[in-house]
Scaffold this active site. Structure first.
Site, PDB file in Angstrom:
ATOM      1  N   ASP A 260       0.864  -1.179   0.000  1.00 19.13           N
ATOM      2  CA  ASP A 260       0.000   0.000   0.000  1.00 19.13           C
ATOM      3  C   ASP A 260       0.899   1.227   0.000  1.00 19.13           C
ATOM      4  O   ASP A 260       2.084   1.132  -0.342  1.00 19.13           O
ATOM      5  CB  ASP A 260      -0.951  -0.030   1.212  1.00 19.13           C
ATOM      6  CG  ASP A 260      -2.287   0.650   0.926  1.00 19.13           C
ATOM      7  OD1 ASP A 260      -2.261   1.787   0.416  1.00 19.13           O
ATOM      8  OD2 ASP A 260      -3.350   0.060   1.217  1.00 19.13           O
ATOM      9  N   ASP A 261       0.379   2.379   0.405  1.00 20.00           N
ATOM     10  CA  ASP A 261       1.176   3.603   0.382  1.00 20.00           C
ATOM     11  C   ASP A 261       2.386   3.480   1.301  1.00 20.00           C
ATOM     12  O   ASP A 261       2.271   3.003   2.435  1.00 20.00           O
ATOM     13  CB  ASP A 261       0.326   4.788   0.819  1.00 20.00           C
ATOM     14  CG  ASP A 261      -0.900   4.994  -0.062  1.00 20.00           C
ATOM     15  OD1 ASP A 261      -0.772   4.846  -1.286  1.00 20.00           O
ATOM     16  OD2 ASP A 261      -1.979   5.286   0.480  1.00 20.00           O
TER      17      ASP A 261
END
Length: 474
Positions: A260-261
């Site tokens: 993810d980020d």
């Protein structure tokens, strides 16, 4: 061809990891963590008068025996003397299986380089904790949430560090539960510190978190540095570092491979975040490297309903990552993202360089305010080099509520062999550009300008760590 492509991606990932480990080794040699014959020297907010080793409280480092009670007993005991010059708990060489445990104030948790803290896969060792008031419900499920592996609330002067010791969340169990829709509560995070001040998280390797890795929330005066965060690039929601409604935060000299980020700046979710009204502000990010093929190097949002402002990011590297600095928001979020400054980014193998999303969904329910429009303004990018890019920019504001005061200067983007035909897609945005290639969209006309980057320093930048030491004889 598919095997060849994957092999090349893997080769890039391995090369990046090896380069980062070389850099970490050089940092250690320069003095971030030093090993002497009988002592280990390290940097911390404060040194401690009192010290204990986990084995003093019955800890067994065989990777099979639960040490949850040993951690709890050790920290409870040390908390009684922490007010008298501080206390520290040393996790010695070994594999230390444990469930969630809570930290205390004026305290250091030191993880030895040959130690591995292993997250238990026994759900009974992860107690429930209250929902975050700025979110209103769990992120995985509407019900409750589980305590993080390392947790603390209402603390002052807390340090989680080591000489590159490892914390392994053993997340595969939790990822499987999530992917099969079996979670009725929100998965635990690796490290979560709430309502606290003077926080340091540094010189550790974090691997396989059940969900988010590092989550300081409702806190101030936070330093996060010299972290290596690793998770499979297809693991769900394994964000690297998520400062959430925090003030005066410094993130530096770290490397994240994530599903993810790599960094996600947050401040609450829709009506709950608007009501709680605690922004993330005064954040500096520097000398940071990210690999995340399906997410952002740095995301601002999407949970930004308390506001995000005064973010300064510089000397950022991304490899095989979906986007650079991405703004994620939507109707119902309210609040603002403003006064954002980014410079000196080096990007390689990217889907997007610039990405702003004004129609991001994901609401906690159907009671969000359809008239809560976020204000996005004062977004500044400069001095960016990117190679092997599919699409230069996807910038989508909100109808009748455009994103304004965007400034982009001195950007050189080289495209992949098969790029998108239209390189700049822009709707509902306003701003200017200068010395940008490929040519930007008409909504961002050329103007002779150098986009600003603040010359003043944030208070957290002037916080100097002290040199501390512990005995190397365990």
């Amino acid at each position: 061809m598919e095997f060849s492509r994957k092999s090349k991606v893997l080769e890039k990932l391995i090369s990046a990891v090896l380069l980062w480990e070389l850099l970490r080794s050089n940092v250690a040699k320069c003095g971030a963590v030093r090993l002497a014959a009988n002592s280990i020297t390290f940097s911390a907010l404060n040194c401690r008068k009192h010290s204990a080793v986990l084995t003093d409280f019955g800890g067994i480092g065989d990777g099979k025996t639960s040490n949850t009670e040993a951690f709890k007993a050790a920290i409870t005991n040390l908390s009684q003397v922490a007010a008298d010059g501080g206390a520290q708990l040393i996790v010695p060489p070994g594999k230390w299986l444990t469930g969630s445990f809570n930290l205390t104030s004026h305290f250091t948790l030191f993880v030895h380089k040959d130690a591995v803290i292993l997250g238990s896969q026994d759900e009974s060792e992860w107690p429930p904790v209250a929902l975050l008031p700025s979110y209103g419900q769990g992120r995985d499920a509407p019900g409750g949430r589980l305590s993080s592996l390392i947790f603390g609330t209402n603390l002052t002067d807390v340090v989680i560090t080591g000489n590159n010791g490892t914390i392994d969340g053993q997340g595969a169990y939790w990822w499987k539960q999530f992917k099969e829709n079996k979670m009725t509560v929100t998965r635990p995070y690796m490290i979560e510190i709430m309502y606290s001040k003077q926080v340091q998280i540094s010189n550790l390797t974090l691997v396989n978190s059940p969900s988010w890795n590092v989550h300081p929330v409702y806190s101030s005066d936070v330093i996060i540095q010299h972290l290596t965060v690793l998770a499979p690039v297809d693991s769900p929601n394994t964000d690297g570092i998520d400062p959430d409604s925090c003030t005066n935060t410094r993130i530096e000299d770290s490397f994240v491979v994530s599903g993810d980020d790599c960094i996600a700046v947050k401040s609450g979710w829709d009506e709950y975040g608007i009501k709680f009204n605690m922004p993330s502000k005064q954040l500096v990010i520097r000398r940071f490297t990210c690999i995340s093929p399906s997410s952002a190097t740095i995301a601002l949002g999407s949970e930004m309903s308390g506001g995000i402002e005064d973010v300064r990011a510089e000397d950022i590297t991304a490899i095989n990552t979906e986007s650079g600095v991405r703004i994620k928001t939507g109707v119902g979020r309210g609040a603002y993202v403003k006064n954002i400054y980014v410079r000196n980014m080096t990007l390689n193998t990217m889907k997007y360089v610039f990405w702003m999303t004004g129609d991001y969904g994901s609401h906690p329910g159907d009671k969000f305010d359809p008239n809560a429009f976020p204000v996005i303004k004062g977004i500044n990018y400069r001095d960016i080099v990117a190679d092997n890019v599919t699409l230069s920019a996807q910038l989508d504001g909100i109808g009748k509520h455009p994103f304004t005061d965007i400034c982009i200067s001195n950007v050189d983007i080289k495209l992949t062999a098969k790029p998108k035909e239209v390189q700049w897609n822009c709707t509902e945005v306003q701003g200017v550009t200068n010395r940008v290639s490929p040519e930007p969209c008409d909504l961002l006309p050329r103007k002779e300008i150098e986009c600003p980057f603040p010359k003043d320093r944030l208070p957290i930048e002037d916080v100097e760590l002290k040199t501390c030491s512990i005995s190397a004889n365990f």
